[in-house]
Structures are given as C-alpha cells and as structure tokens.
Design a protein around this motif. Structure first.
Motif, PDB file in Angstrom:
ATOM      1  N   ARG A  50       0.863  -1.176   0.000  1.00 24.78           N
ATOM      2  CA  ARG A  50       0.000   0.000   0.000  1.00 24.78           C
ATOM      3  C   ARG A  50       0.898   1.223   0.000  1.00 24.78           C
ATOM      4  NH1 ARG A  50      -2.203  -1.012   6.127  1.00 24.78           N
ATOM      5  NH2 ARG A  50      -0.299  -0.378   7.241  1.00 24.78           N
ATOM      6  N   ALA A  51       0.442   2.273  -0.620  1.00 23.66           N
ATOM      7  CA  ALA A  51       1.155   3.542  -0.653  1.00 23.66           C
ATOM      8  C   ALA A  51       0.471   4.498   0.308  1.00 23.66           C
ATOM      9  CB  ALA A  51       1.143   4.112  -2.066  1.00 23.66           C
ATOM     10  N   ARG A  52       1.273   5.314   0.994  1.00 26.19           N
ATOM     11  CA  ARG A  52       0.660   6.242   1.951  1.00 26.19           C
ATOM     12  C   ARG A  52       1.524   7.493   2.120  1.00 26.19           C
ATOM     13  NH1 ARG A  52       3.220   5.625   6.981  1.00 26.19           N
ATOM     14  NH2 ARG A  52       4.433   3.686   7.174  1.00 26.19           N
ATOM     15  N   THR A  53       0.838   8.534   2.532  1.00 23.90           N
ATOM     16  CA  THR A  53       1.472   9.792   2.937  1.00 23.90           C
ATOM     17  C   THR A  53       0.912  10.128   4.319  1.00 23.90           C
ATOM     18  OG1 THR A  53      -0.233  11.255   2.053  1.00 23.90           O
ATOM     19  CG2 THR A  53       1.460  10.489   0.514  1.00 23.90           C
ATOM     20  N   GLU A  54       1.161  11.351   4.746  1.00 21.53           N
ATOM     21  CA  GLU A  54       0.632  11.743   6.055  1.00 21.53           C
ATOM     22  C   GLU A  54      -0.882  11.894   6.056  1.00 21.53           C
ATOM     23  OE1 GLU A  54       2.061  15.675   4.160  1.00 21.53           O
ATOM     24  OE2 GLU A  54       2.466  13.524   4.047  1.00 21.53           O
ATOM     25  N   ASN A  55      -1.497  11.983   4.872  1.00 20.78           N
ATOM     26  CA  ASN A  55      -2.929  12.255   4.812  1.00 20.78           C
ATOM     27  C   ASN A  55      -3.748  11.212   4.063  1.00 20.78           C
ATOM     28  OD1 ASN A  55      -2.819  14.781   6.208  1.00 20.78           O
ATOM     29  ND2 ASN A  55      -1.950  15.706   4.349  1.00 20.78           N
ATOM     30  N   VAL A  56      -3.108  10.371   3.295  1.00 26.51           N
ATOM     31  CA  VAL A  56      -3.869   9.452   2.453  1.00 26.51           C
ATOM     32  C   VAL A  56      -3.150   8.109   2.395  1.00 26.51           C
ATOM     33  CG1 VAL A  56      -2.743  10.272   0.342  1.00 26.51           C
ATOM     34  CG2 VAL A  56      -4.964   9.142   0.197  1.00 26.51           C
TER      35      VAL A  56
END
Length: 919
Positions: free
Chosen positions: A108-114
């Motif tokens: 899974r890919a993620r950032t601080e918001n999504v």
C-alpha cells in the motif's frame, strides 16, 4: 470490494483472496464504470529484484510504501522522495528493492494524509528464464483528456476485463508487462501526466508495471522532456550490459529471455543508431536471450496519412535490428487505428497500436494500399502478446472495442472483438519449398499475360501467407518493372455506413497467379520469378527465372536510371536501361559535364551486353555496372545507338564525391535575424553555391530566394533580410543545380502561414471553406477550430482537418452539428499545438425561422406570404397534426417577398395547418 470480474478480500492480520471465475460471472460487463476512487499507485521499471511505485498528491510531503508477501503482513516499509513539480503537483516515488523473482507482493502507498488500499503485483521471472508464459498488453495513444469522453480510460477498462475473462485470473496473474508506444499525453504538461496518463491507467497501474515510449506529443509544451524525465524512472536501465547514451529518451531492458528496445522517433541521432547497433550486437552474442521486441512511436509503415512514418526507423534502425534473428516485432503508434504487416525481406512483423486518440478513419487523409501492410483496421484496439518460452512461440492477438464512425451511443459496441491474430515461431528452419513458374513461352506474347506459380509446398505445418512476383528488364533482376507482394488477405478500407466493416481486397484472389495487364509493360524482353512466404514470415528461395518477349503493346521511350545522384569516389555505378533501339551495338557511356559525345570520347562505356568487344545479340532492357574509378566532379550517363553518337534517351547527371553536410544554427529564426548555414565536406570549387528556397519549390525550376558562393571546403554563410516564411538550404556544385547535400529546412518569423474564410459568419449546418497558404509542408499539418476564449493544447478542440502537407490550398469543414456560438480557427504544424498562422474568428448563427408577412383564409384558399430569398426553393406543407406533414408544392422565390394561394377544402379539412420550409 467488487473489482471488475473478481473479488479481493483483505483483512488485518490475515490474507484472504477470492477470485470469481468467468463461468461464475456470466458475460463480461462492458458498462463503463470508470477508474475506482482513491489513491491508485503506478508501477514502472520492473526488475526481478525491484520495482518503482509512484503516485500524485496535491500537497502531501511524506512518501511511504508498506509491503510484504501477504496482505495481512505488510512488514516492510520503504520511504521515498516527493518532487514538488508545481502547485498541487507533488510526485511521490519509492523504489522497492531486495525482491525475489516471480513472486507476488502486497503493498500500500501512503502519505501523512492518504493511504491506498492494498494492491498486489508479481515480480518478473529471473533474467534468462526460458520456461513458462510471459504476457504483454500493448495499448497505444492516450492523448485525449476530455473528462466527458474518457476514451482511453474506457479502452483500458475493457482491456483489463477481457484479459481477466480470458485467463480466469486477476490481471497481475495474467499479465507481466504493459507497453505503451508513445503519446501518453496530448501535451507534456503536469496536468496531462497526472489527470490523463496516470488517472486513466489507474485500472491497471497498481498491479502491472507500465513502460512508455516517447511520442511527438510528449515533446509539446515540454520540448526538453523535463517533465517526462522527472516522472519516468528509466535512467539506470541497461540491456545485456549496454547503456543508453541518452537515458529515458531511448532505453532497453531484458525480462525473462526477452529484450524490449524503446527507441525515440523524435530524437533520430547518430548516437541512438549506434546504441541500437550495440544492443543488437550484444543480443546476438547472448545465449540467455531468445526474443527482441522494438518500439518506435512513429511506425514503420502506414496506409493512412501516407508518409507520416519514421523514416529513421524504416531506413536506418530496422536494417540494424534485422541483423539479429531474435528481433521479431516492431510496435508503433501515432496513427489512431490498428495495422499489421511484415517487412518485405526480413522475418519481422510490424504493427500500429494507435489506441483511442483523435479521430482517424478511412477517407479522411491521403491513403495508399502498401504491400508490406497486410491489415489496416480503423478501430480503437489493443493487443495481447503471449510468449510460450518453452515452445519458443509468440502469439499476438488484437481486440477491437470501438469505431469512431459509430454514433456516440453505440460507439463502444465491439466488446473485445478479435480482429487479428498472428504468430512467430523460433527454431523452425523449414521455409516453404522453392516454387516454379509453370508458364512456357515459345514465342512472343501479347498482353495481358498471366504468370502462374506452382502450388505452395512446405515441410513445416505453416500455411501460405504471401507470394512475391517480380518482373525485370534484366536477368539479374536489378531493373524491376513489377515488384509485387500479395498476402492471402489484405484488409484495406471499409464498407462505409452503417457498419464500417474492414474490406478484404484479396477476397477471391488467387495469389498464386499474377496478371500483367494490357499496356502493363511496353514491348520488350523480360524475366519473371516468384517466391512463397509462410505465416511464420519465412520466405522460400526464388524460383528459376522465366523469360518472355512482349509484342503488340505500347512502344515506350528509351530511359536510363541511376539509384543515386551522388556517389562516393571508387563506388561502382549501376545504370539501368530500358527500351533500347534493338541494335546489337547500342551502348551507354559516361562523360564529364560539359563534354560533347563524339568530338570527345567517353571516360568509360559498355555495349548493352556489358562488354566492349563483340556486342552479341541485341538487348533492349537490362543494367550495367560501371567499375571505373571516376575522379571527383560532375558527370552524366548517356544512351547511344548503332555504335554512333545518336542519343536515344535523356541524359542523367550525377556527382562523384562526398555529400556536403549542411546545418542551420537554428530551426526557427526571428524576423530580421541572420540565418547562418554551416557547411563541411564541400569540394571547394569557386563556383559552388548555397541556395535558399521556399518549401514547395525546386532548384532549377524555381529561382532561389537568395544565394551565396561557398568557394571553400568548410565554413558558413549568413543570409540576411529573409522575409517571413518556410525555407530550406541546398548545396549546389559548379554553378549548376546538381544538389550534393541533404536539404536543411528552417523557418523565419512566427505565424508564417495564412488562413482565411470567405465570411466571418456561418449558417448552422452549412459547410464552409478555409483557404490557406505558406504552410510548413509537413504531412500532419492541420487546421483546428476552438471555441472563443479556449487555449489550444489545454482545452479540447472542436474540430480539425489535416491537409496532407500541402503548402497552399483549401479545406472544407462539414459540421452539421456545430452549435451556434463564437469560434476561431488556425493552422497548426506537425500534429502539435504549435500555431503557425493567424487566427480567424467567426460565428455560427442559428437558422432564423421564416417570417410570415400574411397568413389568412380567403374563402376556400389560404393566402401565405413570407419574406424570401430570391433564387431559393421553398416547400409549402400542410398537416392535420395526426398524419404528419405532406408537401403541397415547391416554389422558387424571385423576390424578397413571395406569396402563394393554397386551396383548402373546408368540408374535408376542418382542421388544417400550413408551414413553409427551405430545407
């Protein structure tokens, strides 16, 4: 979560995976759903031990990928980089390394918001693997960003559903790689990369890696490819130890035992050619490589918009690629349709995978039926390539989804129709058996003549695909008069409305027979031969030649032909001759320019039988090979009869020496700017000169716009005060018009071309003409229409017409549904959004209703008077509003007011309505 035709279930702490096979799903659901919402990562640059994961956000700064070998155990996390490429354009990239070959991974890919959902992909097989299957999806031009049409998104969605239905498995289990042969965008802006290419590929990009090729549209708005190079991660790719000299512009890599060679039709430098040669040399020497696939955006050949191909690919790169028998397929695009052919000499297929971009259909352009293209199908299609690595076979299938000629409501009605399938098998050494011509000619014949081949025979199981008939004027087959390849089927054109089905022009044709039509050849003696090709692209040997003499046909003029106009020193000069006078002492001689045959002897000569001794029998057609080392300079070849100096054909001039290299310091100069033309390798003659000509004109028949003496071997010449226009520079030798350089095009000024309309107002539904002049002369120059206030390259154009590279002329727009409003049109060059003309603004006005001046019942008749246009025909119609309108009469007005008396039967027509129409 329902995803197309299977169900993925992911839960924390456990991995569940369920797939609903095709027999449990029923027929494929082709209803358009659109790309699923949420963060959709994009996989690229697959290796057995690594892959790149990329995605976009508006403003997030963190970049993380969690991954593992099960959905419930994403135990590894890798952090990557974010590139702030523009406002609301954050590009996130992570490279996953340390992976195992041929292994499924969840991530899974993620950032601080999504955070994305959990996706799955499979790493490629180990390099050199020669077992199992390897499958590739090929899907062409993306281009159109229009959020309403979403053409490319529909094509991708349908391809995914069809693949999963074919194999009864999720796409990452069925497909190893997706190839895109160029024009991933319409213009190389961040908006198009993010909201067109990445978004519309979102159906497949999280699960299968995508590899792109540079097309012409990537260079628009981004000529230096800064955006392309920042988005796609190809800079460290190598193939068999060969590294690209311009990474990300052209690149190659190996997966399993297959090499994929992505070339650039937009950067045809000598360095790229050398790189291709190095890859081919390495491939020939590599035991762990069996296959090679090449990609080049502009195709090898095309039957629509003829000439709009990559000449570099056709004449330079393909001969290099053909040096290895491992090269089996070239994939092109650029034309928005599907086409397939076989190169004439080599066992190599070539296709066009044109996706679903701007409209292209039969009758829209200049067209020609080429014998190295077997099928051109004007559908929106995609292809599936399956390698059986054990059996050493490649199977290619093409599936069509839509036809632009259909109404919008039924456009996507093909539902993955299989329209083509072909195969290539390695290791098959049995080519078709050598055929023979069954004709016997004991006396001269009159046309028409049918040449007949012996039946097709082969020791393999491959069926016949093609025959190749040649008829030559000489026994060495260097002076060909007929050179024709025909395939068992040849799809060219369509049936027109309403179905637009492809037409097989060879239906009912016996390709083992070839008829030389009446007047197809002039009187004379000829030589014929034939060969056969199988569906594995292998040719038989040529048959033995059969000779025959034609009489009673046309008497053609004598003619000489040279293959080139400039020959390097010490190179042999082949001269083909036709229609000699029939004297045993007819001869051909070579003279220096300015010499007079007779008073001056030739430098070298031959009788037509290639001797200078006893001439033997009379020969009318054939060829001679002159081996004399001619000094550098201008020469001509002449055709004489009866051992005398009577010339029977026009002289053919040529030059012996090196080609001069011309370059312009700029491709485009501003008005008033000096145009500098550099030259090297010139003869250095005092009378040599450089001429500047307008595009569309030729030296000799047209005077140069300006010119200067060269007078030395190398240097430059500056040309000033050139008017706005499109030009080319040419190097001529010795005060004549013998060109000894390649022409170098350049332009002066901006908005050089001119477009005009007869009226600034167009009646809705009416055709209208646009005149143009001073065009660049490029095959895909076009005139486009935009709505007032729109920006070309940003907003979707309303309508367009190509005009086959003409420099002047007119085009007619037929736009019956163009709504009322304000528009502008302009000329654009080379399939780009570069405006090269003035803009013409115009308005489309709705048709005003006819205005009645009088409509009254007078006794048993109705008096109708209306404002009219003299010379126009009107229909008077009546109706009871139950049975529809019926014609009463047609009348032609002679004045600006017209009146008609129409009888009314009040007893039988108590309710009667009247109208007048000019339609």
């Amino acid at each position: 979560m329902n995803r197309s035709q299977f169900l993925r279930l992911s839960t924390v702490g456990a991995a569940a995976f369920a797939f609903r096979p095709r027999w449990a799903m029923g027929a494929i659901n082709y209803d358009f759903q659109g790309t699923p919402a949420g963060l959709r990562p994009y996989l690229q640059t697959p290796r057995p031990d690594s892959v790149w994961v990329s995605w976009w956000t508006d403003a997030n700064t963190q970049t993380h990928v969690d991954f593992g070998t099960s959905a419930g155990a994403l135990t590894q996390t890798v952090s990557g980089t974010v590139n702030a490429m523009g406002t609301n354009y954050r590009y996130h990239s992570v490279r996953l390394t340390g992976l195992q070959p041929n292994t499924y991974y969840y991530y899974r890919a993620r950032t601080e918001n999504v955070t994305s959902e959990v996706f799955r992909f499979r790493t490629p097989k180990a390099i050199g693997t020669a077992t199992g299957k390897f499958r590739v999806m090929v899907i062409g031009d993306n281009q159109i960003i229009d959020p309403e049409q979403r053409r490319y998104e529909r094509l991708v969605e349908r391809a995914k559903k069809k693949v999963e239905d074919l194999y009864g498995a999720p796409i990452e289990e069925a497909i190893d790689l997706v190839l895109m042969p160029g024009d991933q965008v319409d213009v190389g802006t961040l908006e198009h990369y993010r909201h067109l290419h990445f978004k519309f590929c979102g159906w497949i990009s999280p699960n299968v890696p995508i590899m792109t090729t540079i097309g012409n549209h990537e260079t628009y708005s981004d000529p230096g490819l800064a955006n392309y190079k920042a988005i796609f991660r190809y800079d460290d790719l190598t193939c068999l130890g060969v590294t690209s000299t311009d990474p990300e512009v052209y690149y190659a890599y190996q997966l399993a035992n297959i090499a994929f060679v992505h070339t650039s039709s937009e950067h045809t430098t000598a360095a790229q050619t050398t790189w291709v040669q190095n890859v081919v040399n390495a491939a020939n020497a590599a035991p762990g490589l069996d296959w090679m696939i090449s990609l080049c955006h502009r195709p090898y050949q095309a039957e629509q918009y003829i000439g709009d191909i990559s000449n570099w690919l056709r004449t330079t790169a393909m001969p290099v690629l053909a040096q290895t028998q491992k090269h089996v397929l070239n994939i092109g695009a650029h034309h928005h349709l599907y086409a397939r052919g076989q190169t004439r000499e080599w066992p190599v297929y070539h296709i066009i995978s044109g996706g679903s971009a701007w409209d292209q259909f039969w009758g829209q352009s200049t067209e020609s039926n080429y014998d190295d293209v077997q099928k051109t199908i004007a559908h929106w299609s995609w292809q599936l390539i399956e390698f059986d690595l054990d059996a050493r076979t490649m199977d290619v299938r093409c599936f069509s989804e839509a036809n632009v000629r259909f109404p919008t409501a039924t456009r996507w009605s093909y539902n993955s129709r299989l329209v083509d399938q072909f195969a290539r098998k390695l290791g098959v050494t049995a080519a078709p058996q050598k055929p023979s011509l069954t004709n016997t000619f004991s006396a001269p014949v009159a046309l028409p003549v049918e040449l007949t081949s012996s039946p097709y025979q082969t020791a393999s199981s491959e069926p016949m695909n093609s025959t190749w008939f040649q008829v030559a004027a000489d026994a060495g087959f260097t002076n060909l008069k007929i050179d024709r390849i025909r395939d068992v089927e040849n799809l060219y054109g369509d049936t027109g409305a309403p179905l637009y089905e492809p037409v097989n022009t060879h239906a009912g044709v016996d390709i083992l027979r070839f008829t030389i039509a009446t007047s197809g050849l002039p009187n004379g003696t000829y030589h014929a031969r034939v060969r056969h090709r199988d569906t594995n692209t292998l040719w038989s040997s040529w048959s033995n030649a059969v000779s025959f003499t034609i009489q009673g046909s046309v008497a053609a003029d004598a003619k000489l032909t040279l293959q080139k106009t400039v020959y390097p020193p010490n190179e042999n000069i082949g001269v083909a001759f036709e229609n000699g006078a029939g004297h045993v002492r007819d001869w051909i001689g070579i003279y220096q320019k300015g010499q007079t045959p007779g008073p001056t002897g030739s430098t070298t000569w031959y009788y037509l039988n290639n001797t200078t001794g006893a001439p033997g029998t009379a020969i009318r057609n054939g060829s001679l090979n002159f081996t004399h080392d001619l000094p550098v300079g201008e020469w001509f070849v002449a055709f004489f009869t009866a051992d005398g100096y009577t010339e029977i054909a026009p002289r053919v001039p040529f030059y012996v020496g090196s080609m001069v290299t011309l370059t312009a310091t700029e491709e485009a100069y501003d008005e008033g700017e000096t145009a500098r033309i550099n030259f090297t390798g010139a003869p250095g003659g005092a009378q040599d000169w450089i001429g500047i000509y307008q595009v569309g004109t030729s030296p000799g028949s047209t005077e140069a716009v300006t010119w200067q003496r060269a007078g030395q071997a190398a240097g430059f010449r500056d040309f000033t005060a050139l008017a706005k226009g499109y030009y080319y520079a040419a190097f001529m030798v010795n005060n004549g018009y013998q060109e000894i350089s390649t022409r170098v095009p350049f332009s002066v000024g901006t908005l050089i071309s001119t477009v005009s309309m007869e009226s600034a107002q167009v009646q809705q539904g009416s055709d209208f003409n646009v005149n143009f002049s001073n065009g660049p002369g490029i095959p895909k120059d076009w005139i486009g229409i935009f709505k007032e206030g729109e920006v070309p390259g940003v907003n979707v154009l309303t309508a367009y017409i190509y005009f086959a590279g003409a420099t002047s002329g007119s085009v007619t727009f037929h736009l019956p549904e163009l709504p009322p409003g304000n528009y502008f049109l302009a000329m654009f060059t080379n399939d780009s959004y570069t405006e090269v003309s003035n803009r013409v603004t115009f308005s489309v006005v709705g048709k005003a209703p006819l205005e009645f001046e009088q409509a009254e019942l007078e006794g048993n008749q109705m008096r109708l008077r209306w404002k009219s246009e003299p010379g126009k025909t009107y229909k008077v119609q009546k109706s009871d509003l139950v049975n529809g309108w019926s014609d009463v009469r047609s009348v032609t007005a002679t004045a600006t007011s017209h009146e008609e008396l129409v009888p009314v039967n009040l007893a039988t027509e108590p309710k009667c309505f009247f109208r007048v129409t000019d339609e």
